[in-house]
Motif scaffolding. Structure first.
Motif, PDB file in Angstrom:
ATOM      1  N   GLY A  26       5.274  38.080  -0.196  1.00 20.80           N
ATOM      2  CA  GLY A  26       6.412  38.490  -1.020  1.00 20.80           C
ATOM      3  C   GLY A  26       7.372  39.381  -0.263  1.00 20.80           C
ATOM      4  O   GLY A  26       7.018  39.990   0.735  1.00 20.80           O
ATOM      5  N   ALA A  27       8.581  39.399  -0.767  1.00 22.99           N
ATOM      6  CA  ALA A  27       9.598  40.210  -0.107  1.00 22.99           C
ATOM      7  C   ALA A  27       9.386  41.675  -0.420  1.00 22.99           C
ATOM      8  O   ALA A  27       9.885  42.552   0.251  1.00 22.99           O
ATOM      9  CB  ALA A  27      10.972  39.779  -0.583  1.00 22.99           C
ATOM     10  N   ASN A  28       8.665  41.952  -1.430  1.00 24.89           N
ATOM     11  CA  ASN A  28       8.499  43.336  -1.851  1.00 24.89           C
ATOM     12  C   ASN A  28       7.191  43.879  -1.320  1.00 24.89           C
ATOM     13  O   ASN A  28       6.126  43.648  -1.877  1.00 24.89           O
ATOM     14  CB  ASN A  28       8.522  43.383  -3.382  1.00 24.89           C
ATOM     15  N   ASP A  29       7.284  44.541  -0.186  1.00 18.69           N
ATOM     16  CA  ASP A  29       6.055  45.021   0.423  1.00 18.69           C
ATOM     17  C   ASP A  29       5.734  46.447   0.020  1.00 18.69           C
ATOM     18  O   ASP A  29       4.775  47.027   0.502  1.00 18.69           O
ATOM     19  CB  ASP A  29       6.197  44.968   1.958  1.00 18.69           C
ATOM     20  N   LYS A  30       6.587  47.015  -0.808  1.00 20.75           N
ATOM     21  CA  LYS A  30       6.365  48.422  -1.124  1.00 20.75           C
ATOM     22  C   LYS A  30       5.144  48.585  -2.016  1.00 20.75           C
ATOM     23  O   LYS A  30       4.980  47.869  -2.999  1.00 20.75           O
ATOM     24  CB  LYS A  30       7.589  48.980  -1.851  1.00 20.75           C
ATOM     25  N   SER A 244      15.331  44.884  -4.137  1.00 20.83           N
ATOM     26  CA  SER A 244      14.096  44.280  -3.646  1.00 20.83           C
ATOM     27  C   SER A 244      13.030  45.321  -3.382  1.00 20.83           C
ATOM     28  O   SER A 244      11.982  45.007  -2.845  1.00 20.83           O
ATOM     29  CB  SER A 244      14.379  43.480  -2.382  1.00 20.83           C
ATOM     30  N   GLY A 245      13.309  46.558  -3.746  1.00 22.20           N
ATOM     31  CA  GLY A 245      12.276  47.568  -3.609  1.00 22.20           C
ATOM     32  C   GLY A 245      12.184  48.183  -2.234  1.00 22.20           C
ATOM     33  O   GLY A 245      11.291  48.980  -1.961  1.00 22.20           O
ATOM     34  N   GLN A 246      13.112  47.838  -1.355  1.00 23.22           N
ATOM     35  CA  GLN A 246      13.043  48.416  -0.021  1.00 23.22           C
ATOM     36  C   GLN A 246      13.628  49.822   0.016  1.00 23.22           C
ATOM     37  O   GLN A 246      13.441  50.544   0.986  1.00 23.22           O
ATOM     38  CB  GLN A 246      13.822  47.548   0.977  1.00 23.22           C
ATOM     39  N   ALA A 247      14.358  50.200  -1.034  1.00 20.21           N
ATOM     40  CA  ALA A 247      14.920  51.552  -1.085  1.00 20.21           C
ATOM     41  C   ALA A 247      14.844  52.056  -2.511  1.00 20.21           C
ATOM     42  O   ALA A 247      14.818  51.264  -3.466  1.00 20.21           O
ATOM     43  CB  ALA A 247      16.366  51.558  -0.602  1.00 20.21           C
ATOM     44  N   ASP A 248      14.783  53.394  -2.647  1.00 18.77           N
ATOM     45  CA  ASP A 248      14.652  53.976  -3.972  1.00 18.77           C
ATOM     46  C   ASP A 248      15.938  54.546  -4.514  1.00 18.77           C
ATOM     47  O   ASP A 248      16.020  54.859  -5.695  1.00 18.77           O
ATOM     48  CB  ASP A 248      13.605  55.103  -3.939  1.00 18.77           C
ATOM     49  N   GLY A 249      16.926  54.747  -3.652  1.00 24.08           N
ATOM     50  CA  GLY A 249      18.160  55.351  -4.138  1.00 24.08           C
ATOM     51  C   GLY A 249      19.321  54.948  -3.280  1.00 24.08           C
ATOM     52  O   GLY A 249      19.174  54.735  -2.078  1.00 24.08           O
ATOM     53  N   MET A 250      20.484  54.821  -3.896  1.00 20.48           N
ATOM     54  CA  MET A 250      21.678  54.485  -3.139  1.00 20.48           C
ATOM     55  C   MET A 250      22.906  54.925  -3.906  1.00 20.48           C
ATOM     56  O   MET A 250      22.909  54.966  -5.143  1.00 20.48           O
ATOM     57  CB  MET A 250      21.775  52.976  -2.916  1.00 20.48           C
ATOM     58  N   ILE A 251      23.942  55.232  -3.144  1.00 22.35           N
ATOM     59  CA  ILE A 251      25.220  55.502  -3.775  1.00 22.35           C
ATOM     60  C   ILE A 251      25.889  54.163  -4.022  1.00 22.35           C
ATOM     61  O   ILE A 251      25.734  53.241  -3.235  1.00 22.35           O
ATOM     62  CB  ILE A 251      26.085  56.425  -2.891  1.00 22.35           C
ATOM     63  N   ALA A 252      26.609  54.056  -5.130  1.00 16.87           N
ATOM     64  CA  ALA A 252      27.182  52.756  -5.480  1.00 16.87           C
ATOM     65  C   ALA A 252      28.612  52.935  -5.947  1.00 16.87           C
ATOM     66  O   ALA A 252      29.120  54.048  -6.033  1.00 16.87           O
ATOM     67  CB  ALA A 252      26.351  52.102  -6.581  1.00 16.87           C
TER      68      ALA A 252
ATOM     69  N   LYS C 153      22.660  33.019  -3.569  1.00 12.79           N
ATOM     70  CA  LYS C 153      21.685  32.123  -4.174  1.00 12.79           C
ATOM     71  C   LYS C 153      20.247  32.507  -3.861  1.00 12.79           C
ATOM     72  O   LYS C 153      19.443  32.767  -4.740  1.00 12.79           O
ATOM     73  CB  LYS C 153      21.933  30.689  -3.669  1.00 12.79           C
ATOM     74  N   VAL C 154      19.922  32.517  -2.590  1.00  7.93           N
ATOM     75  CA  VAL C 154      18.522  32.659  -2.215  1.00  7.93           C
ATOM     76  C   VAL C 154      18.006  34.067  -2.438  1.00  7.93           C
ATOM     77  O   VAL C 154      16.892  34.274  -2.901  1.00  7.93           O
ATOM     78  CB  VAL C 154      18.337  32.254  -0.726  1.00  7.93           C
ATOM     79  N   SER C 155      18.830  35.032  -2.100  1.00 11.65           N
ATOM     80  CA  SER C 155      18.346  36.398  -2.222  1.00 11.65           C
ATOM     81  C   SER C 155      18.547  36.970  -3.604  1.00 11.65           C
ATOM     82  O   SER C 155      17.648  37.538  -4.189  1.00 11.65           O
ATOM     83  CB  SER C 155      19.083  37.293  -1.230  1.00 11.65           C
ATOM     84  N   ILE C 156      19.766  36.830  -4.097  1.00  8.35           N
ATOM     85  CA  ILE C 156      20.071  37.492  -5.355  1.00  8.35           C
ATOM     86  C   ILE C 156      19.509  36.699  -6.530  1.00  8.35           C
ATOM     87  O   ILE C 156      18.753  37.203  -7.351  1.00  8.35           O
ATOM     88  CB  ILE C 156      21.589  37.671  -5.500  1.00  8.35           C
ATOM     89  N   ASP C 157      19.878  35.441  -6.593  1.00 11.24           N
ATOM     90  CA  ASP C 157      19.454  34.675  -7.766  1.00 11.24           C
ATOM     91  C   ASP C 157      17.982  34.297  -7.728  1.00 11.24           C
ATOM     92  O   ASP C 157      17.292  34.372  -8.733  1.00 11.24           O
ATOM     93  CB  ASP C 157      20.311  33.392  -7.878  1.00 11.24           C
ATOM     94  N   TRP C 158      17.497  33.870  -6.567  1.00 13.06           N
ATOM     95  CA  TRP C 158      16.118  33.400  -6.531  1.00 13.06           C
ATOM     96  C   TRP C 158      15.143  34.449  -6.013  1.00 13.06           C
ATOM     97  O   TRP C 158      13.938  34.290  -6.158  1.00 13.06           O
ATOM     98  CB  TRP C 158      16.016  32.139  -5.647  1.00 13.06           C
ATOM     99  N   GLY C 159      15.669  35.477  -5.379  1.00 13.43           N
ATOM    100  CA  GLY C 159      14.805  36.552  -4.910  1.00 13.43           C
ATOM    101  C   GLY C 159      13.737  36.128  -3.929  1.00 13.43           C
ATOM    102  O   GLY C 159      12.657  36.687  -3.877  1.00 13.43           O
ATOM    103  N   LEU C 160      14.028  35.136  -3.088  1.00  9.92           N
ATOM    104  CA  LEU C 160      12.982  34.619  -2.205  1.00  9.92           C
ATOM    105  C   LEU C 160      12.763  35.479  -0.964  1.00  9.92           C
ATOM    106  O   LEU C 160      11.662  35.761  -0.570  1.00  9.92           O
ATOM    107  CB  LEU C 160      13.342  33.203  -1.750  1.00  9.92           C
ATOM    108  N   VAL C 161      13.884  35.798  -0.340  1.00 10.68           N
ATOM    109  CA  VAL C 161      13.763  36.511   0.935  1.00 10.68           C
ATOM    110  C   VAL C 161      14.595  37.768   0.844  1.00 10.68           C
ATOM    111  O   VAL C 161      15.646  37.744   0.225  1.00 10.68           O
ATOM    112  CB  VAL C 161      14.329  35.673   2.103  1.00 10.68           C
TER     113      VAL C 161
END
Lengths: 512, 616, 313
Positions: A26-30, A244-252, C153-161
């Protein structure tokens, strides 16, 4: 040749296999956050400091890089009020020309040295002399005296109402004097703060790692085992990191808020910048038209602030006609609505000024400005007869150009400090960095002198008067003050920091 | 922008392509014409922007931001309330105009320097080459970034600089072609006849470089557009002027609010790029002269061949002869016991009007120990017949009728694998031009050993021994040295011997020799012919000797067949045919062949048929 | 051979010098904003003047360049004006990122292109046409646009990578590969498009060579003919295009790095040119040119080795 090509193929196959196999992870390794000692705070920052030497540090977003390593003399709490930190108490002399700080006992730098008055003096002298970006923060300090090992006295050439607050930031970071002349002073900071920089896990451009200082004197301020800051200039990239959980905070910015909400990212708001035009050339040196107060007032009337607020800031903010924020003593509620959207009034004022046929106003723009702003302003000012000639400037030259004296007016976004004097010192005083044409009138001179001569309570009234004067004389054409968004992940909780676009690191805590 | 351009293509392959006007070339290829039309349309639309659009592209109405398509705003509005359609059309001026400027600058510089460097060569050439290498090595984007930092965001300036950076591509292309053309005989002829330099360059050279430049420019255009829009995308363009790249930058800024803003600039870029690429590719294909015909699959051709076989042994009708003269009786005789038996063979190629046969019903047969000469002029179809027997026709060609049998095994219907096991072991081939028939990248020894190991299943050691033995047998003085050499290190005569060795190494029953001595020196020819005769006797092979030289026929062959325009006109034993040629064509050939021997005083018999070129 | 390499290195050095000079001159043409960018908007005019003098920006251009050159030939590319680190250190952390993308794209695109190109060359007809159309499609959209679409598409919508950031190879192999996936994919589409056509035409050209027919006439299997002889002879022009691709990729990686927020050579160059961090800009150009020179040399050497005529001379 077939041999190398075959090797390529094998490598590619292996790589593809690895991708698919690791994809299962998974992309979320946290790891799931737990309020234990292993908690890590990962922040995605929109800036990267040029140097970790506090003499070269800056405010706003940069504080997150320095607060882990350095204590300040005075700490700004989340409301913007001042709390003891390295200084347990401070007194301003009656005439405002001296500030005496009493230091906390027993605080040590991470290299073993003691935080003494000598160390503090060394830091303050150094900060002034080093000529860093904020050297002007100690501009009023003439000299620093060590009264005893725990007492420091700053002698001021003129009262500086903003000084205590300033000592809660860059000018107040105290580093170990042993580090002053080290070759690594820019890359290996040594302070007395809650964390230490882990140089081995730090790569400029990629990430900065701070690990817990086990001997820190205030256990309550240390809530994480590690703080990692990743400089990510691009907002979309920052957002993806938080999503994606790689960071906990950001300015937006306002434009990402909706997407954050739908992605389940927590959105915090703090009162932020005011945005609008700064009508720099009030004396009409470059642009005679702008020298007329009617013209400047007309510009204030001509802008449809609500429309811009809605379409550019997505409605996150409040329209205003003053440059001071509600937290500051200069704020006058009624001034928010001083200039309503009134095209006819604007035209009438221009006619009064003898400019019924309008005039041309040159202003700089760059890709840093939201793409919708320049055309919108051009369109709205055109309706009253003012032709805006937007000059495209490369984005990194944009701000220097604004301060270069080449343009009579510019689009600006300035902070609204809790201490009104900071803003005055930055925009209004005759030699303020943003008073590019050194505008000043007898009234402003008098009011500024009054502010400096008054004690804290009376100063507020004087500042409000100054505010009114600036609004009446349309030194600026503010549109709105924004709500500054800050996103956090589910792993942490945070209290926003009044007067700062990003929360201080002390304000974060692991989520329960 | 990430796509590099291919290295300079060579001059157009066929002379006829050059003769035919560029315009008609383009018109004849539908893809080229369509894509050019699309490009022209877009350019016109962009130039006539004010006529096509109702809104000023920079005028905004913030209250109308991010609207969808409507009758008023055909493509909707952007984040500032500006009309997207207008911005696309006007934006094309910057994107396309900038790209065009870069290309024009690049061509102006590159073509000029390429012309002079290619024509004059020498110091001029090498110094320009050094500068060209420098420009290529410069990182384009960084230079353009520095230019922007130095001189602002003016797109015309940065595109001019980019044009300079792209000039080396054109320079190399033109230089390569020009230095090739310079050495062409016709340029020398022009010089000798007194044409001025500018005339020569103008007439001959420009014609040669015209099409490759257009093709390269089309593909380079894609790169330029990519870089130009990419820089705008990074926010480095002039934000006050609409362009497709700045529109994409705006889309990036508004990625979460209005991702749809990416759509139209992307499509615009896509359409223009597609038109450029298709135009470049189809022009290139058109110049390569490939006839376009719907081809039946090879399996259906095999099907029909099998069917013919099953019904009757093909008895071909003599097709109408182009010259009107019918063949001499016995022309299609296939002797009994022929180990190679060809009956009614037809070989065809696709052409604009369907399949055109180049071999029109050929029958011949060769017995063991016999050498059949196959004689004819260029274009008579003799080599095509040889290749058909081997199953090695060039792409496009196929057997359209008739049968081929070797030792009773019918060939045309065979699977590829079965045919392959026959090649070398049952039927072998000696090609005409020795140097081009050896793989230049591999050692001679390897090229001999490889087939031995496959066809005879020998071990590496045994195969090497056999190869060395073969090299020795064909008369090569130092077999080991030749074994270890590369083709470019040996002479033409030695190469032909190597090819002969390779052909006979697996003891084939039938040997097809395609003019094996034509490309050799006269002194070597006799030796090689002797060698062939010895080998043939030794291995008792049936040999087909394709040649245009009656001297070789007289020297070597037992029987001879004369081919003309894809058909055999006369076939007989050598003695009979030489003594008493019956077909007028045969007679004409024989007389022509006597040219070297005795001065001709008069024709022995009148010739009334005009010579015609065979169409291939 | 050795002298050839030395000559190429020599001309490479001259190239680096010329390129660095050009960029240096361009950057100095407009450098008034550098001090302001370093010190920020609150700094006083006196501070700016002091900084300007400290950086040597008041000296004549030639002098500044020679000063830099002197350091460069000793291996010292100087200190970033906006950062406390040395130029070499900063760029050294960036180069692997850009190289990973470029090399990864070259590898993936080569493998795919060889397969596609050979298939197209062998099976002319509808498959060939289809592959040509697909190739055109791959070239039609700019890489950064494809990247944008992929991110959405791939990252935002599908969240794959994960869409952003770069995980160094040393930190996590799988993380490194994942962070490279989308960038390489967006670039490879375009690279395959062009390269496969090149492989196709080179293969077609070789297939029409006489010696291919002669080899077949010996009864060699089609696989031997194809993979040993044809590929070997079709390699040189293909390698040349590959090297051109690589160089173009190094350049084109800039946009990709922006979309995916990768800390590579391209993005630091863009930032540095913007703010006026001249040591970084010139350093980046130097490294770029060096890489290009090395890649060109390697490809030429390989091509030379492949060609027996050159190899033995």
């Amino acid at each position: 040749m077939k041999a190398p090509k075959r090797a390529y193929r094998v490598l590619a196959l292996a790589a593809t296999a690895a991708i698919f196999l690791s994809g299962c992870g998974g992309a979320n390794d946290k790891p799931a956050a737990n309020p234990s000692e292993d908690a890590v705070l990962t922040l995605a920052s929109g800036v990267e400091p040029q140097s970790l030497d506090p003499a070269m540090s800056r405010e706003a977003q940069f504080v997150q890089y320095f607060q882990p390593v350095f204590d300040t003399l005075i700490r700004r709490d989340s409301n913007g009020d001042l709390q003891p930190m390295l200084a347990t108490k401070w007194d301003i002399a009656k005439d405002g020309k001296a500030l005496t700080l009493t230091l906390r006992e027993g605080v040590k730098f991470t290299d073993g040295g003691d935080v003494t008055a000598e160390a503090v003096k060394g830091n303050l002298d150094r900060f002034k002399a080093a000529g860093g970006p904020l050297a002007g923060a100690l501009g009023a300090v003439e000299s620093v005296d060590v009264l005893d090992p725990a007492t420091v006295k700053l002698n001021l050439s003129t009262p500086d109402p903003a000084l205590p607050y300033a000592l809660g930031g860059p000018s107040g970071y105290i580093q170990s004097p042993a580090n002053f002349d080290a070759a690594t002073v820019d890359t290996q900071p040594v302070g007395s703060g809650p964390y230490e920089l882990d140089r081995s896990a730090t790569t400029p451009g990629s990430q900065y790692t701070f690990v817990k200082n086990e001997d820190y004197w205030d256990k309550d301020l240390v809530k994480f085992a590690k703080i990692v800051i990743k400089p990510i200039k691009d907002e979309n990239a920052r957002f993806n990191a938080v999503r994606s959980g790689q960071a906990d905070g950001m300015i937006a910015t306002a434009k990402t808020v909706k997407a954050a909400e739908s992605a389940g990212v927590t959105v915090k708001m703090v009162p932020g910048d005011w945005q609008g035009l700064t009508l720099l050339d009030r004396a009409g040196k470059l642009s005679p038209e702008l020298g007329k107060v009617e013209v400047r007032q007309a510009i204030n009337y001509a802008i449809d602030k609500d429309a811009i607020l809605k379409n550019v800031a997505q409605g996150f903010g409040k329209t205003t006609s003053q440059v001071f924020g509600p937290s500051s003593s200069a704020f006058v509620e009624s001034l928010d609505g001083a200039y309503s959207y009134d095209v006819d009034k604007a035209k009438a004022l221009l006619k009064e000024a003898g400019l019924a046929n309008g005039f041309t106003l040159k202003m700089p723009t760059s890709s840093d400005m939201d793409p919708a702003l320049a055309p919108a302003i051009k369109d709205q000012l055109a309706k009253v007869g003012i032709t805006v000639d937007w000059v495209d400037i490369p984005s990194a030259q944009y701000q220097p150009e604004q301060q270069s004296g080449t343009y009579a007016a510019a689009f600006t976004a300035f902070g609204q400090p809790v201490v009104a004097w900071s803003a005055v010192n930055s925009m209004v005083t005759e030699n303020a960095p943003w008073n590019v044409f050194h505008s000043s009138t007898p009234e402003t001179k008098t009011l500024i002198a009054d502010v400096l001569a008054s004690d804290e309570d009376a100063a507020g009234a004087k500042l409000a008067e100054l505010n009114k004067y600036l609004v009446d004389n349309a030194w600026f054409a503010p549109w709105y003050r924004i709500d500054q968004p800050y996103f956090i992940s589910k792993n942490v909780t945070v209290t926003v920091q009044n007067g700062q676009p990003v929360p201080s690191i002390y304000n974060f805590a692991p989520a329960k | 922008m990430t796509q590099a351009l291919e290295p300079a293509t060579a001059a157009p392959k066929s002379a006829s392509a050059q003769r035919q006007g560029l315009g008609s070339r383009i018109a004849s290829s539908p893809m080229a014409a369509i894509s050019l039309g699309v490009l022209a349309f877009i350019v016109l639309a962009v130039i006539l922007a004010p006529l096509l659009t109702r809104f000023d592209p920079s005028v905004s109405d913030i209250g109308q931001a991010l609207l969808g398509p409507s009758p008023e705003h055909w493509l909707g509005t952007d984040s500032a309330g500006r009309d997207v359609f207008s911005r696309i059309v006007y934006g094309g001026r910057i994107t396309l105009g900038g790209a065009a400027l870069a290309l024009i600058v690049a061509m102006a510089i590159g073509v000029t320097t390429g012309l002079f460097a290619g024509y004059f060569g020498g110091a001029l050439d090498s110094s320009v080459d050094w500068v060209s290498n420098l420009l290529i090595a410069l990182p384009n984007i960084m230079i353009l970034l520095a230019v922007r930092a130095a001189w602002g965001s003016n797109v015309w300036l940065s595109m001019t600089v980019f044009g300079v950076l792209m000039a080396p591509g054109f320079h190399r292309l033109v230089r390569a072609i020009v230095s090739g053309v310079r050495n062409e005989l016709y340029v020398d002829a022009a010089r000798v006849s007194g044409l001025s330099l500018t005339r020569i360059l103008g007439r001959h050279v420009l014609v040669a470089i015209r099409a490759p430049i257009i093709i390269y420019a089309a593909l380079a255009g894609v790169v330029v557009i990519g870089v130009q829009s990419g820089l705008d995308f990074l926010g480095l363009g002039d934000v006050t002027v609409p362009s497709w790249g700045t529109m994409l930058n705006e889309a990036l800024v508004n990625l979460y609010i209005a991702p749809g803003l990416m759509l139209w600039p992307g499509i615009a870029l896509g359409v223009v790029n597609a038109a450029l690429i298709i135009f470049g590719n189809s022009l290139r294909d058109a110049l390569e002269d490939r006839p376009r015909v719907r081809r039946r699959s090879t399996s259906s051709a095999k099907q029909s061949a099998k069917k013919n076989d099953a019904v009757t042994p093909a008895a071909p009708e003599p097709a109408a002869f182009a010259g009107g003269q019918s063949p001499v009786p016995g022309f299609d005789e296939v002797p009994d016991g022929s180990v190679l038996a060809v009956r009614g063979l037809r070989v065809g190629y696709p052409s604009a009007d369907g399949i055109k046969d180049v071999v029109n019903g050929v029958s011949l047969g060769v017995r063991r120990g016999e050498i059949l000469g196959l004689v004819g002029e260029s274009g008579s179809g003799k080599t095509q017949t040889a290749w058909a027997i081997l199953g090695l026709l060039p792409s496009g060609g196929r057997v359209t009728g008739g049968t081929i049998e070797i030792a009773g095994q019918s060939l045309p219907g065979l699977s590829k694998g079965a045919m392959r096991s026959m090649l070398g072991k049952k039927v072998a081939y000696i090609p005409q031009e020795p140097m081009s028939n050896l793989d230049p990248s591999f050692k001679i020894g390897f090229q001999l050993v490889e087939p031995l190991r496959k066809q005879l299943g020998l071990s590496a050691k045994d195969a090497k021994a056999k190869a060395l033995a073969m090299l020795d047998r064909v008369g090569i003085a130092d077999p080991q040295r030749t074994f270890d050499s590369y083709p470019h290190q040996i002479s033409g005569g030695m190469a032909q011997r190597v090819l002969i060795a390779g052909a006979v190494a697996c003891d084939p029953d039938v040997l097809i020799a395609d003019e094996p001595t034509t490309a050799l020196d006269v002194t070597v020819q006799a030796e090689v012919l002797d060698l062939l005769r010895e080998l043939q006797k030794e291995k008792d092979m049936a040999v087909v000797m394709v040649t245009h030289n009656f001297g070789v026929v007289a020297d070597l062959c037992d029987r001879v067949a004369v081919m003309k325009l894809g058909q055999i006109v006369e076939q007989n034993t050598v003695e009979v045919l030489f003594a008493n040629p019956q077909h007028p064509y045969t007679r004409m050939l024989l007389e022509a062949g006597l040219e070297d021997k005795t001065p001709r005083t008069r024709l022995l018999r009148p010739v009334d048929e005009p010579l015609q070129e065979a169409a291939l | 051979m050795i002298s050839y390499i030395f000559r190429r290195i020599g001309s490479g050095i001259a190239l680096v010098a010329a390129a660095s000079f050009i960029v240096f001159a361009l950057m100095l043409a407009n450098s008034e904003h550098v001090a302001r960018n370093i010190l920020g908007d609150q700094a006083s005019v006196e501070q700016l003047a002091a900084k300007q003098a400290e950086l040597g920006l008041n000296d004549p251009m030639i002098l500044q360049y020679l000063h830099w050159l002197l350091g460069a030939v000793q291996g010292d590319l100087g200190q970033s004006w906006f950062n406390a680190e040395s130029v070499s250190y900063l760029l050294a952390t960036r180069v692997p990122v850009t190289l990973s993308i470029a090399v990864g794209t070259v590898i993936i695109s080569t493998v795919i292109s060889v397969v596609v190109g050979i298939v197209a060359a062998l099976y002319r007809g509808w498959l060939d046409k289809l592959l040509q159309v697909v190739s055109v499609a791959g070239l039609v959209f700019p890489g950064f646009w494809l990247a944008l679409v992929l991110v959405v598409k791939v990252s935002i919508d599908w969240g794959l990578v994960p869409a952003t950031g770069y995980t160094p190879f040393g930190e996590s192999l799988s993380g490194w590969l994942l962070s490279l996936t989308l960038p390489v994919f967006s670039l490879a589409i375009g690279a395959v498009a062009g390269l496969s056509q090149q492989v196709r035409s080179a293969t077609i050209a070789v297939l029409e060579m006489d010696y291919v027919r002669t080899l077949r006439s010996r009864g060699l299997s089609e696989a031997s003919v194809l993979f040993r002889h044809v590929l070997r002879n079709a390699a040189p022009p293909t390698l040349t295009v590959m090297s051109l691709n690589f160089i173009a990729l190094m350049s084109g990686a800039v946009m990709i790095e922006r979309v995916f927020a990768l800390p590579g050579l391209g993005s630091i160059a863009v930032d540095a040119t913007g703010v006026g961090d001249i040591p970084i800009v010139v350093g980046a150009v130097v490294i770029s040119v060096v890489i290009v020179v090395i890649v060109n040399l390697l490809i030429d050497l390989i091509n030379g080795w492949l060609n027996p005529k050159v190899r033995l001379s």
